[in-house]
Write a protein that holds these residues in place. Sequence first.
Motif, mmCIF file in Angstrom:
data_model
loop_
_atom_site.group_PDB
_atom_site.id
_atom_site.type_symbol
_atom_site.label_atom_id
_atom_site.label_comp_id
_atom_site.label_asym_id
_atom_site.label_seq_id
_atom_site.Cartn_x
_atom_site.Cartn_y
_atom_site.Cartn_z
ATOM 1 N N SER A 86 0.943 -1.197 -0.191
ATOM 2 C CA SER A 86 0.625 0.118 0.072
ATOM 3 C C SER A 86 0.535 0.953 0.027
ATOM 4 C CB SER A 86 -0.792 0.083 1.257
ATOM 5 O OG SER A 86 -1.608 1.075 1.030
ATOM 6 N N LEU A 87 1.853 1.022 0.509
ATOM 7 C CA LEU A 87 2.943 2.317 1.047
ATOM 8 C C LEU A 87 3.717 2.526 -0.727
ATOM 9 C CD1 LEU A 87 4.420 2.142 4.214
ATOM 10 C CD2 LEU A 87 3.129 4.212 3.116
ATOM 11 N N ARG A 88 3.955 1.379 -0.835
ATOM 12 C CA ARG A 88 4.579 1.121 -2.395
ATOM 13 C C ARG A 88 3.960 2.000 -3.111
ATOM 14 N NH1 ARG A 88 6.858 -3.094 -6.369
ATOM 15 N NH2 ARG A 88 8.076 -1.825 -8.055
ATOM 16 N N ALA A 89 1.694 1.838 -3.775
ATOM 17 C CA ALA A 89 1.065 2.140 -4.478
ATOM 18 C C ALA A 89 0.639 3.767 -4.235
ATOM 19 C CB ALA A 89 0.026 1.508 -4.224
ATOM 20 N N ILE A 110 0.204 7.784 3.162
ATOM 21 C CA ILE A 110 1.032 7.366 3.304
ATOM 22 C C ILE A 110 2.246 7.430 4.390
ATOM 23 C CG2 ILE A 110 3.952 7.258 2.685
ATOM 24 C CD1 ILE A 110 3.051 8.477 -0.576
ATOM 25 N N HIS A 111 1.845 8.565 5.389
ATOM 26 C CA HIS A 111 2.023 8.567 6.931
ATOM 27 C C HIS A 111 1.015 7.225 7.578
ATOM 28 C CE1 HIS A 111 1.797 10.297 10.830
ATOM 29 N NE2 HIS A 111 3.149 10.737 10.635
ATOM 30 N N SER A 112 -0.003 7.553 7.424
ATOM 31 C CA SER A 112 -1.193 6.665 8.235
ATOM 32 C C SER A 112 -0.381 5.400 8.144
ATOM 33 C CB SER A 112 -2.282 6.431 7.679
ATOM 34 O OG SER A 112 -2.921 5.633 8.889
ATOM 35 N N ALA A 117 2.576 0.448 9.819
ATOM 36 C CA ALA A 117 3.598 -0.455 9.154
ATOM 37 C C ALA A 117 4.486 -0.982 10.429
ATOM 38 C CB ALA A 117 3.666 0.178 8.091
ATOM 39 N N SER A 118 5.262 0.259 11.097
ATOM 40 C CA SER A 118 6.330 0.197 11.810
ATOM 41 C C SER A 118 5.453 0.013 13.210
ATOM 42 C CB SER A 118 6.375 2.251 12.820
ATOM 43 O OG SER A 118 7.296 2.009 13.349
ATOM 44 N N GLN A 119 4.005 0.355 13.767
ATOM 45 C CA GLN A 119 3.642 -0.322 14.597
ATOM 46 C C GLN A 119 3.745 -1.478 14.498
ATOM 47 O OE1 GLN A 119 -0.386 0.949 15.516
ATOM 48 N NE2 GLN A 119 -0.060 -0.227 17.534
ATOM 49 N N THR A 245 -9.167 3.027 12.637
ATOM 50 C CA THR A 245 -8.243 2.901 14.214
ATOM 51 C C THR A 245 -6.534 2.398 13.756
ATOM 52 O OG1 THR A 245 -9.661 3.406 15.791
ATOM 53 C CG2 THR A 245 -6.942 3.430 16.360
ATOM 54 N N VAL A 246 -5.718 2.937 13.871
ATOM 55 C CA VAL A 246 -4.410 2.089 13.095
ATOM 56 C C VAL A 246 -4.311 0.908 14.297
ATOM 57 C CG1 VAL A 246 -1.594 1.796 13.086
ATOM 58 C CG2 VAL A 246 -3.635 4.214 11.963
ATOM 59 N N GLY A 247 -3.995 -0.211 14.769
ATOM 60 C CA GLY A 247 -3.523 -0.810 15.288
ATOM 61 C C GLY A 247 -2.757 -2.537 14.027
#
Length: 291
Positions: A86-89, A110-112, A117-119, A245-247
């Motif tokens: 998703s980030l690449r796209a 991209i930030h989201s 991904a980092s989490q 929500t990011v998780g």
Amino acid sequence: IALTLLAVGLVWFGISRMFAPLTELEHDLLARPPDDLSPLTVPVPAEVDHLVAALNGFMGRLQKTMERVSGLVAEAAHEVRTPLASLRAQAEVAMDEQEPAALRRRIERIHSGAVQASQLVSQLLMDATISHRLEAQESEMVMPWSLVEEICQRLDMEQLGRLSLEADEAAQMAQLRGDRVALREMLRNLIDNALVYSAGAVEIDMRLSGERLLVFVMDRGPGMDAEDKETVLERFKRGKASGGTVGSGLGLAIVSRVATGHGGTLRFIDREGGGLTVEVALPLPRGSWRQ
């Protein structure tokens, strides 16, 4: 001289016959492929039967560990592939975007995705670390209240302002025998979940009940239905109320495994007026609760 040579020959013959099964055991181990951890079935003398049993027990534990690591790697590869794709796209689309407002929206996405991904990677690494530490069964005397205070020190001012801490002196001084890192991550995940999935105040209550230490984390979020209370304890499973929500879907699975690994229990209780209470009950060391 003849008798001495005969005696030496007889002793040598006896020792060779005695250690012949060990030689066969050596050949069996050398002939095995690296991933074959099945139990040894070579017949051995009674004197070394306990050694073979210990080797079989060790290989059984090692096989379980390897299966868990292999499963973790496979799950990590599957779960990380989606946010990275998703980030690449999003980045490829943003490179061709000319309108500033649309470009900003792309960058926000991209930030989201990067945060997610980092989490996810952080939780995967912590999940592997906790699995290893619980398997090693290293323990020390830990004060859970000091862990809560340590977690609070890492929160920002907005999150800290939403927390309400309550515990009597006995609960604050209570000590458990367990893994400090695993217990800290269990409490951190409970507090983070309550802060992320509710907009209001989050209450943390710690008290003693007989020979157990009870930890309550209470929020006024959307809560969980009966089905979610079962599924959220599985890896990469999230409740219906998680929405956008990011998780990572690993937090409560880690909480459940740490609680179970320390002989405790995890329970979800619906709050009157809305919200959820997460109760973790952990056993105190034998005899300490009578003091």
